[in-house]
Design a protein around this motif. Sequence first.
Motif, PDB file in Angstrom:
ATOM      1  N   ALA A 134      75.585 -52.800  40.171  1.00 16.00           N
ATOM      2  CA  ALA A 134      74.150 -52.299  40.016  1.00 16.00           C
ATOM      3  C   ALA A 134      73.165 -53.578  39.866  1.00 16.00           C
ATOM      4  CB  ALA A 134      74.090 -51.545  38.790  1.00 16.00           C
ATOM      5  N   VAL A 135      72.157 -53.349  40.539  1.00 16.59           N
ATOM      6  CA  VAL A 135      70.751 -54.229  40.272  1.00 16.59           C
ATOM      7  C   VAL A 135      69.842 -53.366  39.466  1.00 16.59           C
ATOM      8  CG1 VAL A 135      71.432 -55.767  42.156  1.00 16.59           C
ATOM      9  CG2 VAL A 135      69.825 -53.577  42.500  1.00 16.59           C
ATOM     10  N   SER A 136      69.011 -54.136  38.854  1.00  9.96           N
ATOM     11  CA  SER A 136      67.819 -53.258  38.149  1.00  9.96           C
ATOM     12  C   SER A 136      66.580 -54.393  38.259  1.00  9.96           C
ATOM     13  CB  SER A 136      68.233 -53.177  36.468  1.00  9.96           C
ATOM     14  OG  SER A 136      68.031 -54.503  35.972  1.00  9.96           O
ATOM     15  N   PHE A 137      65.665 -53.287  38.672  1.00  6.96           N
ATOM     16  CA  PHE A 137      64.152 -54.079  38.929  1.00  6.96           C
ATOM     17  C   PHE A 137      63.411 -53.723  37.715  1.00  6.96           C
ATOM     18  CE2 PHE A 137      65.266 -52.996  43.525  1.00  6.96           C
ATOM     19  CZ  PHE A 137      65.632 -54.313  43.610  1.00  6.96           C
ATOM     20  N   PRO A 138      62.336 -54.624  37.516  1.00  2.97           N
ATOM     21  CA  PRO A 138      61.573 -54.139  35.966  1.00  2.97           C
ATOM     22  C   PRO A 138      60.569 -53.097  36.635  1.00  2.97           C
ATOM     23  CG  PRO A 138      61.011 -56.246  37.071  1.00  2.97           C
ATOM     24  CD  PRO A 138      62.243 -55.926  37.885  1.00  2.97           C
ATOM     25  N   ALA A 139      60.368 -51.859  35.719  1.00  4.18           N
ATOM     26  CA  ALA A 139      59.422 -50.917  36.003  1.00  4.18           C
ATOM     27  C   ALA A 139      58.868 -50.373  34.823  1.00  4.18           C
ATOM     28  CB  ALA A 139      60.277 -49.716  36.813  1.00  4.18           C
ATOM     29  N   ARG A 140      58.167 -51.153  34.458  1.00  6.34           N
ATOM     30  CA  ARG A 140      57.291 -50.926  33.078  1.00  6.34           C
ATOM     31  C   ARG A 140      55.840 -50.739  33.592  1.00  6.34           C
ATOM     32  NH1 ARG A 140      58.592 -51.334  28.176  1.00  6.34           N
ATOM     33  NH2 ARG A 140      60.559 -52.279  28.458  1.00  6.34           N
ATOM     34  N   PHE A 141      55.576 -49.463  33.900  1.00  6.42           N
ATOM     35  CA  PHE A 141      54.296 -49.172  34.332  1.00  6.42           C
ATOM     36  C   PHE A 141      53.547 -48.095  33.416  1.00  6.42           C
ATOM     37  CE2 PHE A 141      57.632 -46.691  36.689  1.00  6.42           C
ATOM     38  CZ  PHE A 141      57.415 -45.324  36.185  1.00  6.42           C
ATOM     39  N   LEU A 142      52.206 -47.980  33.563  1.00  7.96           N
ATOM     40  CA  LEU A 142      51.670 -46.983  32.925  1.00  7.96           C
ATOM     41  C   LEU A 142      51.490 -45.819  34.161  1.00  7.96           C
ATOM     42  CD1 LEU A 142      49.742 -45.937  30.947  1.00  7.96           C
ATOM     43  CD2 LEU A 142      47.930 -47.212  31.522  1.00  7.96           C
ATOM     44  N   LEU A 143      51.900 -44.854  34.027  1.00  8.69           N
ATOM     45  CA  LEU A 143      52.042 -43.476  34.750  1.00  8.69           C
ATOM     46  C   LEU A 143      50.609 -42.930  34.654  1.00  8.69           C
ATOM     47  CD1 LEU A 143      53.236 -41.895  37.227  1.00  8.69           C
ATOM     48  CD2 LEU A 143      54.490 -40.646  35.144  1.00  8.69           C
ATOM     49  N   VAL A 144      49.913 -42.790  35.862  1.00  6.99           N
ATOM     50  CA  VAL A 144      48.782 -42.032  35.669  1.00  6.99           C
ATOM     51  C   VAL A 144      48.990 -40.832  37.074  1.00  6.99           C
ATOM     52  CG1 VAL A 144      46.291 -41.651  36.150  1.00  6.99           C
ATOM     53  CG2 VAL A 144      47.266 -43.701  34.859  1.00  6.99           C
ATOM     54  N   ALA A 145      49.016 -39.742  36.645  1.00  6.94           N
ATOM     55  CA  ALA A 145      49.420 -38.567  37.683  1.00  6.94           C
ATOM     56  C   ALA A 145      48.411 -37.703  37.711  1.00  6.94           C
ATOM     57  CB  ALA A 145      50.856 -37.971  37.401  1.00  6.94           C
ATOM     58  N   ALA A 146      47.766 -37.215  39.102  1.00  7.73           N
ATOM     59  CA  ALA A 146      46.822 -36.222  39.177  1.00  7.73           C
ATOM     60  C   ALA A 146      47.503 -34.930  39.960  1.00  7.73           C
ATOM     61  CB  ALA A 146      45.930 -36.713  39.937  1.00  7.73           C
ATOM     62  N   SER A 147      47.125 -33.764  39.487  1.00  4.23           N
ATOM     63  CA  SER A 147      47.470 -32.647  40.212  1.00  4.23           C
ATOM     64  C   SER A 147      46.465 -31.538  40.124  1.00  4.23           C
ATOM     65  CB  SER A 147      48.707 -31.908  39.358  1.00  4.23           C
ATOM     66  OG  SER A 147      49.108 -30.821  40.039  1.00  4.23           O
ATOM     67  N   ASN A 148      46.538 -30.716  41.365  1.00  5.98           N
ATOM     68  CA  ASN A 148      45.703 -29.660  41.587  1.00  5.98           C
ATOM     69  C   ASN A 148      46.256 -28.644  40.312  1.00  5.98           C
ATOM     70  OD1 ASN A 148      44.105 -30.699  43.423  1.00  5.98           O
ATOM     71  ND2 ASN A 148      44.984 -29.659  44.876  1.00  5.98           N
ATOM     72  N   PRO A 149      45.393 -27.709  39.873  1.00  5.58           N
ATOM     73  CA  PRO A 149      46.189 -26.604  38.804  1.00  5.58           C
ATOM     74  C   PRO A 149      46.945 -25.518  39.708  1.00  5.58           C
ATOM     75  CG  PRO A 149      43.746 -26.302  39.107  1.00  5.58           C
ATOM     76  CD  PRO A 149      44.182 -27.670  39.880  1.00  5.58           C
ATOM     77  N   CYS A 150      46.477 -25.614  41.242  1.00  7.05           N
ATOM     78  CA  CYS A 150      47.282 -24.554  41.798  1.00  7.05           C
ATOM     79  C   CYS A 150      47.032 -25.104  43.293  1.00  7.05           C
ATOM     80  CB  CYS A 150      46.549 -23.006  41.609  1.00  7.05           C
ATOM     81  SG  CYS A 150      45.112 -22.907  42.303  1.00  7.05           S
ATOM     82  N   PRO A 151      47.612 -24.334  44.138  1.00  7.44           N
ATOM     83  CA  PRO A 151      47.718 -24.998  45.788  1.00  7.44           C
ATOM     84  C   PRO A 151      46.298 -25.006  46.158  1.00  7.44           C
ATOM     85  CG  PRO A 151      49.416 -23.229  45.521  1.00  7.44           C
ATOM     86  CD  PRO A 151      48.797 -23.338  44.318  1.00  7.44           C
ATOM     87  N   CYS A 152      45.585 -23.814  45.852  1.00  2.07           N
ATOM     88  CA  CYS A 152      44.055 -24.042  46.253  1.00  2.07           C
ATOM     89  C   CYS A 152      43.153 -24.972  45.532  1.00  2.07           C
ATOM     90  CB  CYS A 152      43.439 -22.665  46.564  1.00  2.07           C
ATOM     91  SG  CYS A 152      42.578 -22.348  44.730  1.00  2.07           S
ATOM     92  N   GLY A 153      43.704 -25.091  44.314  1.00  2.75           N
ATOM     93  CA  GLY A 153      42.966 -26.247  43.388  1.00  2.75           C
ATOM     94  C   GLY A 153      41.931 -25.473  42.541  1.00  2.75           C
ATOM     95  N   ASN A 154      41.785 -24.388  42.519  1.00  2.00           N
ATOM     96  CA  ASN A 154      40.650 -23.636  41.486  1.00  2.00           C
ATOM     97  C   ASN A 154      41.060 -22.868  40.504  1.00  2.00           C
ATOM     98  OD1 ASN A 154      38.398 -24.826  43.234  1.00  2.00           O
ATOM     99  ND2 ASN A 154      38.913 -23.332  44.807  1.00  2.00           N
ATOM    100  N   ALA A 155      42.341 -22.918  40.277  1.00  2.00           N
ATOM    101  CA  ALA A 155      42.850 -21.919  39.013  1.00  2.00           C
ATOM    102  C   ALA A 155      42.183 -22.446  37.852  1.00  2.00           C
ATOM    103  CB  ALA A 155      44.231 -22.240  39.242  1.00  2.00           C
ATOM    104  N   GLY A 156      41.661 -23.805  37.654  1.00  2.02           N
ATOM    105  CA  GLY A 156      41.007 -23.961  36.506  1.00  2.02           C
ATOM    106  C   GLY A 156      39.755 -23.258  36.026  1.00  2.02           C
TER     107      GLY A 156
END
Lengths: 419, 508
Positions: free
Chosen positions: B334-356
């Motif tokens: 096995a090899v390993s790579f560093p992967a210490r990141f700050l995860l910022v994710a974005a999502s629509n609330p639903c497929p059309c995006g307007n559920a909110g």
Amino acid sequence: MQLGDEPLNELPGTGSAPSRARFGGNPPDVDLHAACVVALLALPGMGPARLERLLTWCGSGERAWHQVTAGAPAPVVGAPGRQGSSSNLAARWREAATGVDPVARWKAHRSEGVDVLVKGKVGYPDRLVDDPEPPHVLFGRGDLGLLGRPAVALVGTRRATPYGLVLARKWGAALASSGVAVVSGLAAGIDAAAHQGTLDAGAGPGFTVAPIAVVGTGLDVVYPASSRALWRRVADTGLILSEAPLGTKPEPWRFPARNRIIAALADVVVVIESHERGGSLSTAEEAAARDRMVLAVPGSVHSPASAGTHRLIAEGAGIAVGVDDVLSALGSRRPVPLPEREGRPGHAGSARGRASAVDPDEQVVLDALGWEPTVLDDLVHRTGWPIEVVCTVLDRLRRRNLVTQDGLWLTQRGDSAEP
Amino acid sequence: MLASISSSVLRGVDGVPVTVEVHVAGGLPAFTVVGLPDTACREARDRVRAAILSSGLRWPQQRITVNLAPSGLPKAGSGLDLPMAIGVLVASGLLERERVDDVAFLGELGLDGAVRSVAGTVPLVDALAPSTVVVAPTCQAEAAVLGRHRVRAALTLAAVVAALEGTAEWMPCPAPVGGVEGPSSWEVGDLSEVRGQPLARRAIEVAAAGGHHLLLVGPPGAGKTMLAQRLVGLLPPLDPSVALETTKVHSAAGERLPAGGLISRAPFRAPHHGSSMAALVGGGSSWLRPGEISLASGGVLFLDELAEFAPAVLDALRQPLEEGRIRLARAHGAVSFPARFLLVAASNPCPCGNAGTPQLCRCSEAARRRYRRRLSAPLLDRFDLRLGVQRPDVDRLTGQGAEEGSEAVANRVSVAREIARRRGVGANSDLSGALLDRHAALDPSGRALLADALRQHRLTARGVDRVRRVARTLADLSGEVGPLLRDEHLSVALYLRAEPEALLGAES
Ligand SMILES: [Zn+2]
């Protein structure tokens, strides 16, 4: 005019030309009648009705002024027993008028940039000519040309909800860019928001019409103090009118009187939010009395700030749910007379019942919440408070079930209190 | 005759020293490479031969054997071309042995003899013992990042030989620049441009200060990408050790390095949801290239449209989120790579995006459920901060004064990071167990507040510690030094960590 002769004799240096001596030169550009009316208006307790009677009785401003300076207990001061006896009021008038030079007063207004519009003279607003209670004199600062525009009054309560404030702002902006002069009273709440909207629209590109404000104090007495910046902007870009001469302090009776001028100057009066017994209802009544169309904006049935508008609708006012309704009312100018409101007792707002359970901070958050689903960002924006404070107060309200959350939407619960 | 030339190969993102031994002896002409070379490495025979011939040098018509030591280590890539060619020349007596004493070589050769760059120069050079290293001109700045070696470069094999013999000059080396690089504020934008979204502003400040992973849910146009970019601008410059590690990763991936060579500012990576597994987490058939999650190490990994990523990719994120490294199993270990990141994710609330927004959503119930199921509970649980964002109302955008800019907020962030370092963690998001109890203690009132939130289903038992960490960061940012968490910070932390149901609707 017999009555006028006696007091004149008491003045020092009177003779065949008393007025000349009294008015110190009477330069040609001074309207003596107007100058005296201005001076009369500054007297304590001098309302439009009383002034009207005094002028009718005396025949001219000059003669009325001489009557007053002489302390004549004239019938014009009204029935004895109301606001002191007639002689009492006459004495107070005389005292207040002593040493006052109407011409100097008048000149002072002109040098302050204040226009004096006199009934029956050129420049007096057309809409007031046939008014049942026209102001004898109107003081104006700003662009008098705005009086020739189609005009809509946007009025409402000082204790407005975000719903009403946002609406007033948006409609003010939309009307201004549709070529309409927005008339309002520069009071806090709906009035201020409506004018803010028109001014904001004016700051952008495109054609807009500046607003007209009618206030209840002298044009140099800003009231409420919170309106100072707005007041100045309206005066700079639009027009401010008042029935009261410079220096007039706010008095409770002046605001309903001011409302009749707002109603008279508008083609359509829109009440955006009004409490059960709100002052803007008097504007609506004055409008109905003048055959102006009255529109009211419906709100939530939970909202005490919409109780008055709902009553207007029940009594026959038109419903405005969008600026288009206002514009089409303006196009048709179809007056809808309002039935009499007398003898219908109002019921106390039920929502006030729980006010005691809510501390001032909580009330601010509830007010900011309004009666429509709202997100936290809006609350932070409307209160202007740090997020920590808003969240803490909100949690207190949630714990008592006064506020509920659905998804991201916070809603005020109109009914029960404790869980 | 025998020649030994120093070089190195990549293993993961680290360099491993390799000795290229070349033996030239009588017998039938032949050219053999032994010592676990991969395909690219075996093809070196043809490139080396052609390069020597087109450089006007003589190819020994003898039996040539190249051994890549240590022989147990698999060698990949073409960076050994140059050391092999030099080895052949030395072993056949065309180049004096003393000329290559204490010199290492890295570089691919073209058939015309051109010296070409290789990926991973930084870690490759790091592994070299000799004091001088010869590289392609395009790798000079990268090779100089570490500053431990004398870096030499020449355009062709002939020029390398001439310079070694002293009959020609090396290419002039650009002065090493210790510049600050990475996304400039011009690229990522200033925080003062985020208006009318006070909660989102606070969330990215907290994310930057405490290293808390952030999920933004909202309709298109709510400014999710804009917020993620502004967040990078709030992160402090990388620590020297992290900067070097990140630079090595970028170098090993063959990414262009900044002018100064060293990546000292937090990187921002925003891979598209259509990217392959290998591109995202790392991999590749012969050459193991670090993926986006490693390239984001030390900075922000922004996954827009989170629900559109393949479920397998999202699953693969869980282990690096836990350990700060990604482990990739290969045939030879096995090899390993560093992967210490700050995860910022974005999502629509639903497929059309307007559920909110009530009444605006056009999606069917089934479509919404399908969409919702793509985001697994364990993944959503990783986010300390989960926030709904809306398009700001015009009313909120107008009026009021200017918003605070990135610089002021970044100063608060770096103070908060310093406070966390004194607690012995990189950021508050690493606080756990006894450390969390020591620095984010609850008084009875705070306990009651959290109990209330649990009862109202605004919080799950798993989320309690996360809310405490976020509250700690809020307290640090406000200058609160005591170990007890205040109600106001817990309260805000709860609003900054909405339950998935509130953001995306119920799961089934
Ligand atoms: Zn939808």
